[in-house]
Design an enzyme around this catalytic site. Structure first.
Site, PDB file in Angstrom:
ATOM      1  N   ASP A 150      55.875  23.680  -1.002  1.00 39.59           N
ATOM      2  CA  ASP A 150      55.862  25.082  -0.549  1.00 39.59           C
ATOM      3  C   ASP A 150      54.501  25.607  -0.078  1.00 39.59           C
ATOM      4  OD1 ASP A 150      58.110  24.583  -2.087  1.00 39.59           O
ATOM      5  OD2 ASP A 150      57.792  26.246  -3.462  1.00 39.59           O
TER       6      ASP A 150
HETATM    7  N1  DQQ Z   1      59.013  24.733  -5.485  1.00 42.30           N
HETATM    8  C1  DQQ Z   1      60.199  25.530  -5.535  1.00 42.30           C
HETATM    9  C2  DQQ Z   1      59.726  26.777  -6.189  1.00 42.30           C
HETATM   10  C3  DQQ Z   1      58.738  26.297  -7.184  1.00 42.30           C
HETATM   11  C4  DQQ Z   1      58.052  25.221  -6.461  1.00 42.30           C
HETATM   12  C5  DQQ Z   1      60.760  25.700  -4.164  1.00 42.30           C
HETATM   13  C6  DQQ Z   1      57.594  24.104  -7.323  1.00 42.30           C
HETATM   14  O1  DQQ Z   1      60.735  27.490  -6.812  1.00 42.30           O
HETATM   15  O2  DQQ Z   1      57.854  27.306  -7.623  1.00 42.30           O
HETATM   16  O3  DQQ Z   1      60.620  24.557  -3.374  1.00 42.30           O
HETATM   17  O4  DQQ Z   1      56.949  23.123  -6.561  1.00 42.30           O
END
Ligand code: DQQ
Length: 545
Positions: A22
Site C-alpha cells: 500500500d
Molecule cells: N495492507 C492492507 C491494509 C493493511 C496493510 C491493505 C498491511 O489493511 O494496513 O492492502 O500491509
C-alpha cells in the site's frame, strides 16, 4: 537478474528491492513530495511481522530518492508491524502521521508519529511518542479488524476527525469516525461514517471533497452540503470502490448518492490496483491518487526478480461534469519523460487493419490516440445482462472476436511475430437509441508463459459517445510489466501487469488495430518513448557522484 531487469518498471514507483504494497502517507511538505509505502525490508513477500514504512522524496513526483525507512516495528505498540496510515498537515505546516501498529499481543492499534526535526527538509527521522497507542481496539471490534487511519480533517467546530476501517461483527464493513483536539485523546462517534452491510472487512478508507463538477478542490473535508467521495478497499473482492455522496460534518455521517452495496460502486481502476490513497497537493491545487499494483506472476518469480509490487503513476483526480464519476489522468509531470515522439498519420484503420507504430521503444512508451467512429448506428445490439459484468464480456469478446464497431485500440508489448500481445481496446454497442462503450484490456495473449494470471479486464466507459461526435480517446502508459490505460479521457482506468517472454531476446512492438467490420478514423495518434526516471536507483548509465 535478467528477469528483474526485463520486467522492472522504468518510471513507475518501486523501491530498489524487496516487497512493497500500500501507498502510505503521501504528502507535499515544504516544496517536496514525500511518499511512504508498506515495505518488507527483509524480502520479496508481504512478510507478516516486519512491515515498515519505506520512504522516498521527490521534487516532481517522477524522480524519487530513497531514504531510510521512516517507521519500523520497534515498540510494544507496533512490535509486529507498522501497517498502513496517512499524513495530516497541521495548521502550522508540520506533518503528523497516523498509522496502524500490530502490537506485541497482535492487536491492531492506531498510533501517531511526528518528525523528530520538523525543519529537516527530508523528514528523515520520525518519533513515536511513549503514549502510543492513541486508539486501542474497541471492545466491539475484533483485534485484527481495526486499521488504516485516514488523513485527519478539521471540522467547523475546530475538532479533528479521522476515519478508521473496521468490521462490525454480523453487520458489515465500517468506517469509524474518531474525533480529537490534540491527536492524542480520540473519541469514537457513535455512528460510523458509513456502514457497508454487504461487505466484510474494508480497508484504507479515504474521504475527500470534490465540490461541484469541474471545480478542482482538495481542501480537507468539511462543510455540510459539499459533495464528497468515499473510497474503500473491499477485502472480499480485493477492489477499490468509490462513490460520490453527501458528508454531514456535524453528524459525521456519509450518505452515498448511489447504490447501497459498495461492491457495485464505481471502481478507481478496473484492472489490478488496490489500497489506493489520495492527497491534496496545494502547490498545484490538485488531488493526487496513488494505488498499489501487485505482481500477477508467482512468488518464485518474485524471488528471482528480488522485488515485488509497483505503484500506479500518480494520477490527478477530479469530479466529472456528470457529478458522479471521477476522472483520472497521469500527473502532467510524467510528460517530462516523453522523449522521442512519433506522430502517425493513419487516417483510418479498416476492418482487420493492424498498423505498427514505429520509432519508439515499445516497452517504455506513452501512447495517446483519438478514434472517431463514423457510423455508430451500425453498432451491435447490447444484451442488457452484459451491463452487469463487463469483465466477462471482455473475456467472451476478446480482441480477436470481430464486431461491427470494434474491437479497435492498441496492441502493446507485442512480439514481432504477434504470438504475444496485450490488447487494449474499445467496442461500441447500441442499446435502444443509446450507445455503450466497452473498454477492455485483454491479457489472454500477453505472455506465452504458464503460471501467469492473464485475465480479461473490462469496464463500461460512462460517456455519451454520440454527444461527443463518435470520438473516444485512449491513453496507454507502457512500462515493461505495467500497462496502465485511461479510456475516454480518464473515465475508465485499467492497470494490468504483463510478463511477456519475448523480451528475453527481442523488442516489443506497438500497433493500432481495428478488428471490427466497420472502418474507424484515427483523428490523432502520438506516441512517445519514455525516458527512464530515477526511481530509488540510478538509471542505467548514470554513476553516483
Ligand atoms: N495492507 C492492507 C491494509 C493493511 C496493510 C491493505 C498491511 O489493511 O494496513 O492492502 O500491509
Amino acid at each position: 537478474t535478467a528477469g528483474g531487469v526485463r520486467t522492472r518498471s522504468a518510471y513507475h514507483f518501486q523501491p530498489a528491492k524487496n516487497w512493497q504494497n500500500d501507498p502510505n502517507g503521501p504528502m507535499y511538505h515544504n516544496g517536496l513530495y514525500h511518499f511512504f509505502y508498506q515495505y518488507n525490508p527483509d524480502g520479496v513477500t508481504w512478510g507478516n511481522g516486519n512491515l515498515s514504512w519505506g520512504h522516498s522524496v521527490s521534487v516532481d513526483l517522477v524522480n524519487w530518492f530513497a531514504l531510510d525507512a521512516a517507521l519500523q516495528p520497534s515498540r510494544s505498540f507496533d512490535a509486529n508491524g507498522c501497517w498502513s496510515g496517512s499524513a495530516t498537515i497541521l495548521p502550522d505546516g508540520s506533518p503528523v502521521m497516523l498509522y496502524t501498529g500490530i502490537d506485541a499481543r497482535g492487536d491492531q492499534v492506531q498510533n501517531v508519529a511526528y518528525p523528530k526535526n520538523a525543519s529537516d527538509p527530508l523528514l528523515v527521522d520520525w518519533v513515536k511518542p511513549e503514549y502510543n497507542p492513541v486508539i486501542p481496539v474497541p471492545a466491539d471490534i475484533k483485534r485484527d479488524d481495526f486499521r488504516d487511519p485516514s488523513t485527519a480533517w478539521l471540522g467547523a467546530d475546530g475538532v479533528w476527525r479521522i476515519a478508521v476501517a473496521a468490521r462490525v461483527h454480523d453487520v458489515g464493513g465500517a468506517t469509524l469516525i474518531y474525533r480529537s483536539k490534540d491527536f492524542l485523546r480520540w473519541e469514537r462517534n457513535a455512528d460510523p461514517l458509513y456502514l457497508a452491510h454487504a461487505a466484510g472487512m474494508v480497508e484504507c478508507p479515504d474521504l475527500f471533497p470534490v465540490s461541484e463538477p469541474g471545480v478542482e478542490v482538495g481542501l480537507p473535508a468539511s462543510g455540510a452540503g459539499a459533495r464528497h467521495v468515499l473510497k474503500m478497499s473491499v477485502m472480499d473482492t480485493v477492489q477499490d470502490y468509490y462513490v460520490v455522496g453527501r458528508y454531514d460534518d456535524a453528524a459525521d455521517t456519509f450518505v452515498p448518492e448511489d447504490d447501497e452495496d459498495c461492491r457495485s460502486w464505481r471502481r478507481l481502476d478496473y484492472g489490478h490496483v488496490y489500497a489506493s490513497k489520495s492527497f491534496f497537493d496545494p502547490s498545484k491545487n490538485r488531488r493526487v491518487l496513488w494505488g498499489w499494483a501487485n505482481e500477477s506472476d508467482s512468488v518464485s518469480d518474485d524471488l528471482v526478480r528480488g522485488w515485488s509490487g509497483v505503484q500506479t503513476v500518480p494520477r490527478k483526480i477530479w469530479l466529472d461534469e456528470d457529478g458522479k464519476q471521477l476522472r483520472q489522468w497521469p500527473v502532467e509531470e510524467i510528460e517530462t519523460l516523453r522523449s522521442k515522439r512519433v506522430n502517425l498519420l493513419i487516417p483510418e484503420v479498416n476492418a482487420g487493419g493492424v498498423n505498427e507504430i514505429i520509432g519508439v521503444m515499445g516497452a517504455q512508451a506513452d501512447v495517446e490516440v483519438v478514434f472517431e467512429v463514423p457510423a455508430l448506428e451500425h453498432a451491435d445490439v447490447l444484451e442488457p445482462n452484459w451491463l452487469l459484468d463487463p469483465q466477462s464480456l471482455c473475456g467472451e469478446k476478446g480482441a480477436s472476436v470481430p464486431g461491427s464497431v470494434g474491437p479497435f485500440g492498441l496492441l502493446v508489448m507485442a512480439s514481432g511475430d504477434m504470438q504475444e500481445h496485450t490488447a487494449v481496446f474499445f467496442r461500441v454497442f447500441r442499446q435502444n437509441d443509446k450507445y455503450k462503450v466497452l473498454m477492455c484490456t485483454d491479457l489472454s495473449r500477453s505472455s506465452t508463459r504458464d503460471g501467469v494470471y492473464k485475465p480479461p479486464y473490462g469496464a463500461f466507459v460512462d460517456m455519451d459517445i454520440e454527444a461527443h461526435g463518435g470520438i473516444i480517446s485512449l491513453r496507454t502508459l507502457v512500462d515493461h510489466s505495467v500497462v496502465e490505460s485511461f479510456g475516454g479521457g480518464g473515465r475508465a482506468c485499467i492497470t494490468a501487469r504483463v510478463y511477456p517472454d519475448h523480451v528475453v531476446n527481442g523488442n516489443s512492438h506497438l500497433y493500432v488495430f481495428n478488428n471490427g467490420t466497420g472502418a474507424v478514423k484515427v483523428s490523432s495518434l502520438d506516441a512517445w518513448e519514455m525516458a527512464t526516471a530515477t526511481v530509488n536507483v540510478l538509471p542505467d548509465g548514470l554513476i553516483a557522484a
